[in-house]
Each structure stands twice: as structure tokens, then as C-alpha cells.
Design a protein around this motif. Structure first.
Motif, short mmCIF file in Angstrom:
data_model
loop_
_atom_site.label_atom_id
_atom_site.label_comp_id
_atom_site.label_asym_id
_atom_site.label_seq_id
_atom_site.Cartn_x
_atom_site.Cartn_y
_atom_site.Cartn_z
N HIS A 59 -24.52 16.88 -5.42
CA HIS A 59 -23.99 15.58 -5.03
C HIS A 59 -24.37 14.52 -6.07
N ALA A 60 -23.45 13.60 -6.32
CA ALA A 60 -23.72 12.45 -7.18
C ALA A 60 -22.86 11.30 -6.68
N SER A 61 -23.40 10.08 -6.79
CA SER A 61 -22.60 8.92 -6.38
C SER A 61 -22.99 7.71 -7.20
N ILE A 62 -22.06 6.78 -7.26
CA ILE A 62 -22.28 5.51 -7.93
C ILE A 62 -21.61 4.43 -7.09
N LYS A 63 -22.30 3.29 -6.94
CA LYS A 63 -21.78 2.17 -6.16
C LYS A 63 -21.96 0.91 -6.98
N GLY A 64 -21.00 0.02 -6.89
CA GLY A 64 -21.09 -1.24 -7.60
C GLY A 64 -20.57 -2.39 -6.78
N THR A 65 -21.16 -3.57 -6.98
CA THR A 65 -20.73 -4.78 -6.28
C THR A 65 -20.69 -5.93 -7.28
N SER A 66 -19.61 -6.70 -7.24
CA SER A 66 -19.49 -7.91 -8.05
C SER A 66 -19.13 -9.08 -7.14
N ARG A 67 -19.69 -10.22 -7.42
CA ARG A 67 -19.42 -11.43 -6.64
C ARG A 67 -18.89 -12.50 -7.59
N MET A 68 -17.81 -13.15 -7.19
CA MET A 68 -17.22 -14.20 -8.00
C MET A 68 -17.01 -15.45 -7.14
N THR A 69 -17.17 -16.63 -7.75
CA THR A 69 -16.99 -17.88 -7.03
C THR A 69 -16.21 -18.87 -7.89
N ALA A 70 -15.34 -19.65 -7.23
CA ALA A 70 -14.58 -20.70 -7.91
C ALA A 70 -14.33 -21.82 -6.90
N THR A 71 -13.95 -22.98 -7.41
CA THR A 71 -13.67 -24.13 -6.56
C THR A 71 -12.19 -24.49 -6.67
N GLY A 113 0.75 -15.70 -1.90
CA GLY A 113 1.93 -15.21 -1.21
C GLY A 113 1.97 -15.61 0.25
N PRO A 114 3.14 -15.49 0.87
CA PRO A 114 3.30 -15.88 2.27
C PRO A 114 2.50 -15.01 3.25
N GLU A 115 2.08 -13.83 2.82
CA GLU A 115 1.30 -12.97 3.71
C GLU A 115 -0.12 -13.47 3.91
N ALA A 116 -0.57 -14.38 3.06
CA ALA A 116 -1.90 -14.98 3.22
C ALA A 116 -1.80 -16.09 4.27
N ARG A 117 -2.47 -15.89 5.39
CA ARG A 117 -2.41 -16.85 6.49
C ARG A 117 -3.18 -18.13 6.16
N ASN A 118 -2.78 -19.19 6.83
CA ASN A 118 -3.54 -20.45 6.86
C ASN A 118 -3.62 -21.17 5.52
N PHE A 119 -2.57 -21.04 4.73
CA PHE A 119 -2.54 -21.71 3.43
C PHE A 119 -2.79 -23.21 3.60
N ASP A 120 -2.24 -23.79 4.68
CA ASP A 120 -2.38 -25.22 4.92
C ASP A 120 -3.82 -25.66 5.23
N GLN A 121 -4.72 -24.70 5.43
CA GLN A 121 -6.12 -25.02 5.68
C GLN A 121 -6.90 -25.27 4.37
N LEU A 122 -6.32 -24.85 3.23
CA LEU A 122 -6.99 -25.06 1.94
C LEU A 122 -7.08 -26.53 1.61
N LYS A 123 -8.22 -26.93 1.04
CA LYS A 123 -8.43 -28.31 0.61
C LYS A 123 -9.05 -28.29 -0.78
N VAL A 124 -8.75 -29.33 -1.55
CA VAL A 124 -9.38 -29.48 -2.87
C VAL A 124 -10.89 -29.56 -2.64
N GLY A 125 -11.64 -28.82 -3.44
CA GLY A 125 -13.09 -28.79 -3.32
C GLY A 125 -13.60 -27.57 -2.56
N ASP A 126 -12.71 -26.89 -1.80
CA ASP A 126 -13.13 -25.68 -1.09
C ASP A 126 -13.67 -24.66 -2.10
N VAL A 127 -14.60 -23.86 -1.64
CA VAL A 127 -15.22 -22.85 -2.50
C VAL A 127 -14.67 -21.48 -2.10
N VAL A 128 -14.07 -20.78 -3.07
CA VAL A 128 -13.50 -19.46 -2.87
C VAL A 128 -14.49 -18.43 -3.42
N THR A 129 -14.88 -17.49 -2.56
CA THR A 129 -15.81 -16.44 -2.96
C THR A 129 -15.14 -15.09 -2.77
#
Length: 195
Positions: A34-46, A72-88
Motif C-alpha cells: 500500500h502507498a498513498s499521498i494526500k495534498g491540501t491547498s488553501r487559497m484566499t481572495a477578496t 455561472g447560473p448554477e451557482a446559487r445566491n449570486f446576489d448575496q455577494l458584496k464587494v469586500g467579501d472574502v472568498v476561500t
């Protein structure tokens, strides 16, 4: 459903360029067979600006780079986004290989997608992932070149490098290798921090 998932994947991938990577964590594990590898990356923007008519959001990375994303239209709640919100975004992937001695099941491939969107009224976000499982037959073992030849479910042939001498000594023609690849992308949006 496939078309919708493809659009959501494209949207999520568009807002997760590797240039945003803040942290990266990689873990490896080896055991006999058995062998395995796992990776995680975190990104943030405003969120820098929003064009509601075109559903385009301009994001500013922590390095100051501006990135335009069409949501795209499949992403719900687009109208909830505000300038300054932090996207992670958090991207996780893993690959595990397991040896099945004297394998008896047919070579195969299967995929299980998963998707969860934010509830109506919340900030946009959600998770998207998939798990792919492949069972391949060992058709040859080459200790001198440290390779194992595998035949996949569609008849494709792949040479897999096995650096560990103990691992390669344990593999024989007629065994099978099961590979499980998992990836998941989670996106969350938090309100701007008030100063």
C-alpha cells in the motif's frame, strides 16, 4: 446533470488558480502492499468588484493580482455577494495504491461525483468532488528497471515505477493494483471584516 456539473467545475476551477495558494500540505504513507499521498491547498481572495448583468466578479488575491471570474447560473445566491467579501477555496486530493494478491475481479473503472451547494439565502459556496477507482492487472514485473506493467480496464498498458525494493519484491504477475483517486474543492464566502 453532467452539463450542469461541468459548468460548476469550470466555475470553481476558474476561481482557484494556484497563484493564490497560501498553504500546501502533502502527506505520504507507505506500508507493505500500500502507498498513498494526500495534498491540501488553501487559497484566499477578496471581492473587488461585481458586474451583476454579466455575473462577473473581479477578485483580488493576497498578492494583489486581479482575476475576473464569470459565475455561472448554477451557482446559487449570486446576489448575496458584496464587494469586500472574502472568498476561500480549499482543494484536497489523494491517491492510494493497494496491492491485491492473486486478484480475481475484472479490471474496472468507476467514478462517483459529489456536489453540494449553499442553501438559498446564504452566501454562495459549496463543495464539488469525485472519487475514481481503477482496478488494473499486473502483467509483468521488472525488478531491474523498478517498474511494474499494468493493464487497465480499457486494455491500456502503463508502466508504474516502484522505487521501494521491498514493495516490488512483493508484486507478482497475476496480482492486481487498485488505485483510488479522490479530489474535492470547497468554496466559501465570508462577509468583509468591518474595520
Amino acid at each position: 446533470m453532467k452539463h450542469r456539473t461541468a459548468l460548476l467545475i469550470a466555475t470553481m476551477i476558474a476561481i482557484a488558480p494556484t497563484a493564490w495558494a497560501q498553504t500546501e500540505n502533502v502527506e505520504t504513507m507507505k506500508a507493505p502492499g500500500h502507498a498513498s499521498i494526500k495534498g491540501t491547498s488553501r487559497m484566499t481572495a477578496t471581492v473587488d468588484s461585481i458586474d451583476a448583468a454579466t455575473r462577473t466578479v473581479t477578485l483580488k488575491t493576497q498578492q494583489g493580482k486581479m482575476v475576473e471570474v464569470e459565475v455561472g447560473p448554477e451557482a446559487r445566491n449570486f446576489d448575496q455577494l458584496k464587494v469586500g467579501d472574502v472568498v476561500t477555496t480549499v482543494y484536497r486530493e489523494s491517491l492510494s495504491l493497494s496491492l491485491k494478491k492473486n486478484g480475481t475481479e475484472p479490471a474496472s473503472i468507476s467514478e462517483q461525483p459529489s456536489m453540494e451547494r449553499a442553501a438559498k439565502g446564504q452566501k454562495p459556496g459549496g463543495t464539488l468532488g469525485r472519487q475514481v477507482t481503477i482496478v488494473a492487472d499486473v502483467i509483468a514485473v521488472h525488478p531491474k528497471t523498478k517498474t511494474v506493467t499494468l493493464k487497465g480496464p480499457k486494455g491500456n498498458i502503463v508502466d508504474l515505477v516502484v522505487e521501494d525494493p521491498e514493495q516490488i519484491a512483493n508484486i507478482k504477475k497475476g496480482d492486481q493494483v487498485e488505485a483510488v483517486y479522490t479530489e474535492a474543492l470547497a468554496i466559501s464566502v465570508e462577509p468583509a471584516v468591518k474595520k
